[in-house]
Design a protein around this motif. Structure first.
Motif, PDB file in Angstrom:
ATOM      1  N   LEU A 154       3.012  -1.295 -10.988  1.00 54.28           N
ATOM      2  CA  LEU A 154       4.461  -1.458 -10.743  1.00 54.28           C
ATOM      3  C   LEU A 154       4.780  -1.309  -9.262  1.00 54.28           C
ATOM      4  O   LEU A 154       5.625  -2.346  -9.076  1.00 54.28           O
ATOM      5  CB  LEU A 154       5.168  -0.165 -11.641  1.00 54.28           C
ATOM      6  N   LEU A 155       4.078  -0.647  -8.344  1.00 58.13           N
ATOM      7  CA  LEU A 155       4.161  -0.808  -7.270  1.00 58.13           C
ATOM      8  C   LEU A 155       3.826  -2.016  -6.530  1.00 58.13           C
ATOM      9  O   LEU A 155       4.626  -2.768  -5.623  1.00 58.13           O
ATOM     10  CB  LEU A 155       3.135   0.278  -6.360  1.00 58.13           C
ATOM     11  N   GLU A 156       2.853  -2.604  -7.056  1.00 57.04           N
ATOM     12  CA  GLU A 156       2.248  -4.109  -6.869  1.00 57.04           C
ATOM     13  C   GLU A 156       3.482  -5.240  -7.153  1.00 57.04           C
ATOM     14  O   GLU A 156       3.806  -6.031  -6.397  1.00 57.04           O
ATOM     15  CB  GLU A 156       1.065  -4.397  -7.249  1.00 57.04           C
ATOM     16  N   SER A 157       3.880  -4.841  -8.197  1.00 56.92           N
ATOM     17  CA  SER A 157       4.944  -6.068  -8.954  1.00 56.92           C
ATOM     18  C   SER A 157       6.146  -6.121  -7.998  1.00 56.92           C
ATOM     19  O   SER A 157       6.667  -7.158  -7.707  1.00 56.92           O
ATOM     20  CB  SER A 157       5.044  -5.987 -10.310  1.00 56.92           C
ATOM     21  N   SER A 158       6.556  -4.753  -7.771  1.00 55.29           N
ATOM     22  CA  SER A 158       7.906  -4.678  -7.110  1.00 55.29           C
ATOM     23  C   SER A 158       7.854  -4.992  -5.506  1.00 55.29           C
ATOM     24  O   SER A 158       8.653  -5.034  -4.939  1.00 55.29           O
ATOM     25  CB  SER A 158       8.329  -3.147  -7.185  1.00 55.29           C
ATOM     26  N   GLY A 159       6.579  -4.962  -5.024  1.00 54.81           N
ATOM     27  CA  GLY A 159       6.478  -5.088  -3.519  1.00 54.81           C
ATOM     28  C   GLY A 159       6.367  -3.600  -2.833  1.00 54.81           C
ATOM     29  O   GLY A 159       6.116  -3.538  -1.546  1.00 54.81           O
ATOM     30  N   GLN A 160       6.578  -2.545  -3.591  1.00 53.54           N
ATOM     31  CA  GLN A 160       6.793  -1.261  -2.973  1.00 53.54           C
ATOM     32  C   GLN A 160       5.421  -0.824  -2.412  1.00 53.54           C
ATOM     33  O   GLN A 160       5.300   0.027  -1.556  1.00 53.54           O
ATOM     34  CB  GLN A 160       7.505  -0.292  -4.122  1.00 53.54           C
ATOM     35  N   ILE A 161       4.251  -1.482  -2.895  1.00 55.59           N
ATOM     36  CA  ILE A 161       2.999  -1.098  -2.436  1.00 55.59           C
ATOM     37  C   ILE A 161       2.733  -1.292  -0.833  1.00 55.59           C
ATOM     38  O   ILE A 161       1.800  -0.595  -0.563  1.00 55.59           O
ATOM     39  CB  ILE A 161       2.023  -2.038  -3.395  1.00 55.59           C
ATOM     40  N   ILE A 162       3.610  -1.952  -0.356  1.00 52.17           N
ATOM     41  CA  ILE A 162       3.412  -2.278   1.100  1.00 52.17           C
ATOM     42  C   ILE A 162       3.654  -1.025   1.776  1.00 52.17           C
ATOM     43  O   ILE A 162       2.955  -0.425   2.790  1.00 52.17           O
ATOM     44  CB  ILE A 162       4.549  -3.385   1.623  1.00 52.17           C
ATOM     45  N   ASP A 163       4.901  -0.368   1.327  1.00 56.33           N
ATOM     46  CA  ASP A 163       5.396   0.850   2.060  1.00 56.33           C
ATOM     47  C   ASP A 163       4.375   2.057   1.479  1.00 56.33           C
ATOM     48  O   ASP A 163       4.239   2.770   2.443  1.00 56.33           O
ATOM     49  CB  ASP A 163       7.029   1.135   1.874  1.00 56.33           C
ATOM     50  N   VAL A 164       4.160   1.996   0.361  1.00 58.63           N
ATOM     51  CA  VAL A 164       3.390   3.306   0.039  1.00 58.63           C
ATOM     52  C   VAL A 164       1.803   2.896   0.446  1.00 58.63           C
ATOM     53  O   VAL A 164       1.464   4.018   1.009  1.00 58.63           O
ATOM     54  CB  VAL A 164       3.322   3.153  -1.618  1.00 58.63           C
ATOM     55  N   GLY A 165       1.595   1.711   0.637  1.00 60.80           N
ATOM     56  CA  GLY A 165       0.190   1.554   1.265  1.00 60.80           C
ATOM     57  C   GLY A 165       0.051   1.980   2.582  1.00 60.80           C
ATOM     58  O   GLY A 165      -0.826   2.631   3.009  1.00 60.80           O
ATOM     59  N   SER A 193      -4.481  -3.476  -1.770  1.00 60.43           N
ATOM     60  CA  SER A 193      -4.146  -4.330  -2.825  1.00 60.43           C
ATOM     61  C   SER A 193      -4.108  -5.718  -2.398  1.00 60.43           C
ATOM     62  O   SER A 193      -3.909  -5.753  -1.098  1.00 60.43           O
ATOM     63  CB  SER A 193      -2.671  -3.968  -3.649  1.00 60.43           C
ATOM     64  N   GLY A 194      -4.114  -6.620  -3.186  1.00 55.51           N
ATOM     65  CA  GLY A 194      -4.042  -8.100  -2.760  1.00 55.51           C
ATOM     66  C   GLY A 194      -2.639  -8.291  -2.196  1.00 55.51           C
ATOM     67  O   GLY A 194      -2.485  -9.164  -1.118  1.00 55.51           O
ATOM     68  N   ARG A 195      -1.497  -7.562  -2.649  1.00 49.61           N
ATOM     69  CA  ARG A 195      -0.270  -7.751  -1.987  1.00 49.61           C
ATOM     70  C   ARG A 195      -0.183  -7.175  -0.487  1.00 49.61           C
ATOM     71  O   ARG A 195       0.366  -7.730   0.397  1.00 49.61           O
ATOM     72  CB  ARG A 195       0.747  -6.870  -2.732  1.00 49.61           C
ATOM     73  N   GLN A 196      -1.091  -6.264   0.051  1.00 51.08           N
ATOM     74  CA  GLN A 196      -1.260  -5.599   1.270  1.00 51.08           C
ATOM     75  C   GLN A 196      -1.878  -6.716   1.964  1.00 51.08           C
ATOM     76  O   GLN A 196      -1.510  -6.934   3.300  1.00 51.08           O
ATOM     77  CB  GLN A 196      -1.942  -4.413   1.295  1.00 51.08           C
ATOM     78  N   LEU A 197      -3.001  -7.352   1.380  1.00 47.28           N
ATOM     79  CA  LEU A 197      -3.744  -8.069   2.284  1.00 47.28           C
ATOM     80  C   LEU A 197      -2.993  -9.470   2.555  1.00 47.28           C
ATOM     81  O   LEU A 197      -3.408 -10.231   3.541  1.00 47.28           O
ATOM     82  CB  LEU A 197      -5.297  -8.627   1.473  1.00 47.28           C
ATOM     83  N   VAL A 203      -2.599  -5.913   9.316  1.00 49.00           N
ATOM     84  CA  VAL A 203      -3.253  -5.468  10.562  1.00 49.00           C
ATOM     85  C   VAL A 203      -2.364  -4.490  11.441  1.00 49.00           C
ATOM     86  O   VAL A 203      -3.083  -3.260  11.799  1.00 49.00           O
ATOM     87  CB  VAL A 203      -3.565  -6.891  11.374  1.00 49.00           C
ATOM     88  N   ASP A 204      -1.249  -4.562  11.464  1.00 49.60           N
ATOM     89  CA  ASP A 204      -0.319  -3.589  12.388  1.00 49.60           C
ATOM     90  C   ASP A 204      -0.505  -2.294  11.570  1.00 49.60           C
ATOM     91  O   ASP A 204      -0.388  -1.233  12.521  1.00 49.60           O
ATOM     92  CB  ASP A 204       0.952  -4.153  12.520  1.00 49.60           C
ATOM     93  N   ASP A 205      -0.453  -2.137  10.402  1.00 47.58           N
ATOM     94  CA  ASP A 205      -0.350  -1.051   9.643  1.00 47.58           C
ATOM     95  C   ASP A 205      -1.528  -0.135   9.910  1.00 47.58           C
ATOM     96  O   ASP A 205      -1.723   1.024  10.101  1.00 47.58           O
ATOM     97  CB  ASP A 205       0.036  -1.203   8.202  1.00 47.58           C
ATOM     98  N   VAL A 206      -2.815  -0.918   9.720  1.00 43.50           N
ATOM     99  CA  VAL A 206      -4.161  -0.226   9.952  1.00 43.50           C
ATOM    100  C   VAL A 206      -4.166   0.213  11.542  1.00 43.50           C
ATOM    101  O   VAL A 206      -4.626   1.407  11.679  1.00 43.50           O
ATOM    102  CB  VAL A 206      -5.142  -1.242   9.809  1.00 43.50           C
ATOM    103  N   ARG A 207      -3.758  -0.786  12.446  1.00 43.35           N
ATOM    104  CA  ARG A 207      -3.682  -0.199  14.062  1.00 43.35           C
ATOM    105  C   ARG A 207      -2.981   0.996  14.029  1.00 43.35           C
ATOM    106  O   ARG A 207      -3.307   1.905  14.793  1.00 43.35           O
ATOM    107  CB  ARG A 207      -3.234  -1.523  14.927  1.00 43.35           C
ATOM    108  N   GLU A 208      -1.839   1.129  13.467  1.00 49.25           N
ATOM    109  CA  GLU A 208      -0.899   2.005  13.838  1.00 49.25           C
ATOM    110  C   GLU A 208      -1.455   3.481  13.230  1.00 49.25           C
ATOM    111  O   GLU A 208      -1.434   4.519  13.942  1.00 49.25           O
ATOM    112  CB  GLU A 208       0.368   1.786  13.056  1.00 49.25           C
ATOM    113  N   ALA A 209      -2.099   3.329  11.970  1.00 48.15           N
ATOM    114  CA  ALA A 209      -2.585   4.516  11.387  1.00 48.15           C
ATOM    115  C   ALA A 209      -3.921   5.000  12.324  1.00 48.15           C
ATOM    116  O   ALA A 209      -3.828   6.180  12.366  1.00 48.15           O
ATOM    117  CB  ALA A 209      -3.106   4.129  10.074  1.00 48.15           C
ATOM    118  N   LEU A 210      -4.413   4.253  12.671  1.00 47.29           N
ATOM    119  CA  LEU A 210      -5.720   4.726  13.667  1.00 47.29           C
ATOM    120  C   LEU A 210      -5.049   5.392  14.888  1.00 47.29           C
ATOM    121  O   LEU A 210      -5.544   6.244  15.496  1.00 47.29           O
ATOM    122  CB  LEU A 210      -6.530   3.542  14.039  1.00 47.29           C
ATOM    123  N   GLU A 211      -4.177   4.604  15.653  1.00 49.83           N
ATOM    124  CA  GLU A 211      -3.655   5.055  16.743  1.00 49.83           C
ATOM    125  C   GLU A 211      -2.794   6.519  16.711  1.00 49.83           C
ATOM    126  O   GLU A 211      -3.146   7.399  17.591  1.00 49.83           O
ATOM    127  CB  GLU A 211      -2.617   4.221  17.252  1.00 49.83           C
TER     128      GLU A 211
END
Length: 229
Positions: A154-165, A193-197, A203-211
């Motif tokens: 449901l997160l993926e189909s609604s697009g919410q997986i971006i924020d939750v991911g 998920s594929g939606r995130q990729l 890439v910005d989300d990964v970089r921000e989480a690491l920083e």
């Protein structure tokens, strides 16, 4: 039979007088789809998910019949695809339940209803823990813990997986950074998920989480399911 749109087809059988006959026809359709076809010298196999709805005593051919067939089709896809389901009256309850979950998911992140659990990853040579996989869990205020298979699609189909991911990445990196400060040399794996990729900000989300966490990038592994690839 007619194409209804995309890869969806509708069929009407005048002779499908009862559920037994309907299942026989559904099995016949499914078997015919599974016969390989040759395209550009290669064999290709396809499959079909089939939803069946029977007319009532009044011979109902209205939108209600199509809706019932859609509900049965949804159940067939949820059962693993490449199968058929005949509509039953309780299937409407499943759709209502899905709708309720979709509505409640919209406030789950802001309501601090998500949490992560960590599954250890072992080195089988010496049975030491070398890492952990971050797994998302949802604690519903009235239904309790919801299974990931019920809410992640449901997160993926609604697009919410971006924020939750994005939240999962930050939480997992922060937790691992805290463990490594205490002397651990573990790594962390996070499912994406594929939606995130497919999203430009991944890439910005990964970089921000690491920083934000200060975590060594080499300690983070992003995992994608075979279906995503």
């Amino acid at each position: 039979m007619a194409r209804w749109g995309g890869g969806e087809f509708r069929g009407w059988g005048e002779s499908w007088g009862d559920e037994h006959q309907a299942t026989v026809e559904a099995e016949r359709f499914g078997a015919s789809w599974s016969v390989p076809v040759v395209l550009q010298g290669r064999e290709v196999c396809v499959s079909a998910s089939i939803g069946v709805a029977l007319t009532g005593p009044q011979g109902d051919r209205s939108e209600g019949l199509l809706r019932n067939a859609d509900l049965a089709l949804y159940r067939a896809k949820a059962a693993g695809r490449n199968c058929y389901e005949v509509f039953q009256s309780d299937m409407g309850n499943a759709v209502r339940h899905r709708h309720e979950l979709e509505v409640d998911l919209r406030s789950a992140l802001d309501g601090d209803r998500f949490r992560l659990v960590y599954q250890p990853i072992y080195n089988l040579n010496d049975l030491t823990i070398v890492g952990a996989e971050a797994l998302l869990r949802w604690d519903h205020p009235t239904m309790g813990q919801i299974e990931p298979d019920d809410f992640i699609p449901l997160l993926e189909s609604s697009g919410q997986i971006i924020d939750v991911g994005r939240w999962v990445l930050r939480q997992a990196c922060t937790q691992l950074a805290a463990w490594r400060e205490r002397g651990s040399d573990m790594a962390i794996s996070v499912n994406v998920s594929g939606r995130q990729l497919d999203c430009d900000v991944m890439v910005d989300d990964v970089r921000e989480a690491l920083e934000l966490s200060g975590l060594d990038p080499a300690a983070l592994t992003l995992e994608g399911a075979e279906a995503v690839l």
